[in-house]
Design a protein around this motif. Structure first.
Motif, PDB file in Angstrom:
ATOM      1  N   THR A 173       0.838  -1.201   0.000  1.00 61.43           N
ATOM      2  CA  THR A 173       0.000   0.000   0.000  1.00 61.43           C
ATOM      3  C   THR A 173       0.876   1.255   0.000  1.00 61.43           C
ATOM      4  O   THR A 173       0.668   2.176  -0.801  1.00 61.43           O
ATOM      5  N   LYS A 185      -2.727   9.182  -5.804  1.00 60.28           N
ATOM      6  CA  LYS A 185      -4.199   9.194  -5.866  1.00 60.28           C
ATOM      7  C   LYS A 185      -4.809   7.784  -5.863  1.00 60.28           C
ATOM      8  O   LYS A 185      -6.025   7.637  -5.977  1.00 60.28           O
ATOM      9  N   LYS A 188      -6.513   4.401  -4.861  1.00 62.07           N
ATOM     10  CA  LYS A 188      -7.544   4.127  -3.855  1.00 62.07           C
ATOM     11  C   LYS A 188      -7.434   2.659  -3.457  1.00 62.07           C
ATOM     12  O   LYS A 188      -7.645   1.767  -4.285  1.00 62.07           O
ATOM     13  N   ILE A 242      -8.404  -0.371  -0.571  1.00 61.52           N
ATOM     14  CA  ILE A 242      -9.200  -0.853   0.555  1.00 61.52           C
ATOM     15  C   ILE A 242      -8.484  -2.086   1.099  1.00 61.52           C
ATOM     16  O   ILE A 242      -8.249  -3.043   0.363  1.00 61.52           O
ATOM     17  N   ILE A 273      -4.856   2.388   7.828  1.00 60.00           N
ATOM     18  CA  ILE A 273      -5.301   3.753   7.530  1.00 60.00           C
ATOM     19  C   ILE A 273      -4.085   4.691   7.461  1.00 60.00           C
ATOM     20  O   ILE A 273      -3.979   5.526   6.571  1.00 60.00           O
ATOM     21  N   LYS A 331      -8.010   3.627   2.217  1.00 59.69           N
ATOM     22  CA  LYS A 331      -9.211   4.470   2.308  1.00 59.69           C
ATOM     23  C   LYS A 331     -10.321   3.809   3.129  1.00 59.69           C
ATOM     24  O   LYS A 331     -11.268   4.462   3.547  1.00 59.69           O
ATOM     25  N   ASP A 332     -10.216   2.485   3.318  1.00 57.76           N
ATOM     26  CA  ASP A 332     -11.231   1.756   4.083  1.00 57.76           C
ATOM     27  C   ASP A 332     -10.636   0.428   4.510  1.00 57.76           C
ATOM     28  O   ASP A 332      -9.552   0.047   4.056  1.00 57.76           O
ATOM     29  N   VAL A 337     -15.559   4.674  -1.502  1.00 48.49           N
ATOM     30  CA  VAL A 337     -14.193   5.113  -1.771  1.00 48.49           C
ATOM     31  C   VAL A 337     -14.082   5.743  -3.162  1.00 48.49           C
ATOM     32  O   VAL A 337     -13.330   6.690  -3.366  1.00 48.49           O
TER      33      VAL A 337
END
Length: 119
Positions: A65, A74, A76, A78, A93, A98-99, A117
């Motif tokens: 990540t 940018k 995204k 999860i 996080i 983002k989740d 998201v």
């Protein structure tokens, strides 16, 4: 329509997520079984969203990540994990996720997280 990269070392989990997404507007464009593969595939595919397992061989999901976000701020992502302890959620996080979705997956929760998201 959003493109999705599914990252999990367990083929069964990748299949489960892919099947959940078949009934949505999202298209699975790639699957990776470790963090190193995830970073390489993200560079090639530039998916709209990534579902990222944490515990994997070669490179874990938190490191992957961070690497993806360093190259693509940018992106995204999860994080999906069976480890729902507060510390793990916070680490995800802080890494830029983002989740956070807890395994085993609840289909409505997965679809809702992706929609939120992306919006």
């Amino acid at each position: 329509m959003a493109t999705v990269l599914i990252v999990d070392d367990a083929k069964f989990m990748r299949m489960t997520l892919a099947n959940m997404l078949k009934n949505t507007d999202h298209v699975v464009v790639g699957e990776a079984e470790n963090g190193r593969e995830a970073v390489e595939l993200f560079d090639q595919l530039h998916p709209d969203i990534v579902t990222m397992d944490i515990t994997m061989p070669e490179m874990n999901g938190l490191d992957a990540t961070k690497q993806i976000l360093k190259r693509h701020p940018k992106a995204k992502i999860i994080v999906c994990s069976a480890m729902s302890v507060q510390k793990t959620v916070m680490e995800a996080i802080e890494a830029g996720a983002k989740d956070f979705i807890v395994k085993p997956f609840d289909e409505s929760r997965v679809v809702e997280a992706i929609s939120r998201v992306l919006s």
